[in-house]
Design an enzyme around this catalytic site. Structure first.
Site, PDB file in Angstrom:
ATOM      1  CB  SER A  71      -0.925   0.003   1.228  1.00 11.76           C
ATOM      2  OG  SER A  71      -1.879   1.042   1.146  1.00 11.76           O
ATOM      3  CG  ASP A  72       3.109   4.769  -1.353  1.00 12.99           C
ATOM      4  OD1 ASP A  72       3.999   4.503  -0.525  1.00 12.99           O
ATOM      5  OD2 ASP A  72       3.000   5.879  -1.902  1.00 12.99           O
ATOM      6  CD  GLN A  73      -2.865   8.156   2.772  1.00 12.63           C
ATOM      7  OE1 GLN A  73      -2.168   8.589   3.672  1.00 12.63           O
ATOM      8  NE2 GLN A  73      -4.100   7.706   2.967  1.00 12.63           N
ATOM      9  N   GLY A 108      -3.133   3.610  -2.779  1.00 12.17           N
ATOM     10  CA  GLY A 108      -2.981   2.428  -3.616  1.00 12.17           C
ATOM     11  C   GLY A 108      -2.896   1.189  -2.746  1.00 12.17           C
TER      12      GLY A 108
END
Length: 199
Positions: A71-73, A108
């Site tokens: 995950s990434d933001q 994501g």
């Protein structure tokens, strides 16, 4: 009944770990060693999706047996991408910029099961409309909450909610860094049980 594959979070984020613990998903955390630099002119949507996939793939190479979550933001204000501030001064600057504005958080999420040949990913948006914030409110908030490792310089699960006028989106967990509803879709598609899955 086939044995359930292990679940791995490809992250060192305590916030993402806390979300998985909150919904009682047993997991292991293995940080992914990937370059998190944004490519020149890379749209924020593409950036978070690429990193979520890269993190999951990096750990899945070492653990093909597992379902690996990446995950990434990124926080987006107009054309500007707001990263993690890293300092109180930058946090105050980010919040002053966000005052009275709408910031879109793009998170994501990817799930990779290399042994099963499954790869799923998506980007979940969440919009935060900020109140008009004065310097004193911003300074007090940053001093109290220390949101230095949070994109956008706030923690929505804490005192940060006082900064908001309203929020819009399908999954408030995305704001914390992991869109659980979309993640559940991916895990269910892999046949992973969500309820009563503790050891």
């Amino acid at each position: 009944m086939a044995e359930r594959p292990p679940l791995i979070l490809a992250s060192r984020s305590p916030y993402r770990r806390a979300l998985l613990e909150q919904v009682r998903l047993p997991h292991e955390a293995i940080p992914a060693d990937v370059d998190e630099s944004r490519h020149p002119d890379e749209p924020a949507h593409d950036y978070v999706l690429r990193l979520a996939r890269a993190k999951a793939e990096a750990v899945a190479e070492r653990r093909p047996d597992a379902l690996v979550i990446g995950s990434d933001q990124a926080a987006v204000l107009g054309e500007r991408v707001l990263g993690k501030p890293g300092s109180e001064a930058r946090a105050r600057e980010q919040l002053a910029t966000a005052s009275g504005q709408c910031v879109t958080f793009l998170t994501g999420v990817a799930v990779v099961h290399a042994a099963g040949g499954r790869r799923q990913s998506d980007v979940v948006p969440y919009r935060v409309h900020f109140r008009d914030l004065d310097e004193t409110t911003i300074a007090r908030y940053v001093a109290l909450e220390q949101p230095l490792d949070c994109a956008g310089s706030f923690k929505s699960e804490g005192l940060g909610a006082v900064l908001f006028q309203r929020m819009e989106g399908s999954d408030p967990n995305a704001l914390i860094g992991l869109p659980l509803i979309r993640l559940f879709d991916f895990l269910l598609a892999c046949g992973y049980p969500l309820i009563g899955s503790e050891e």
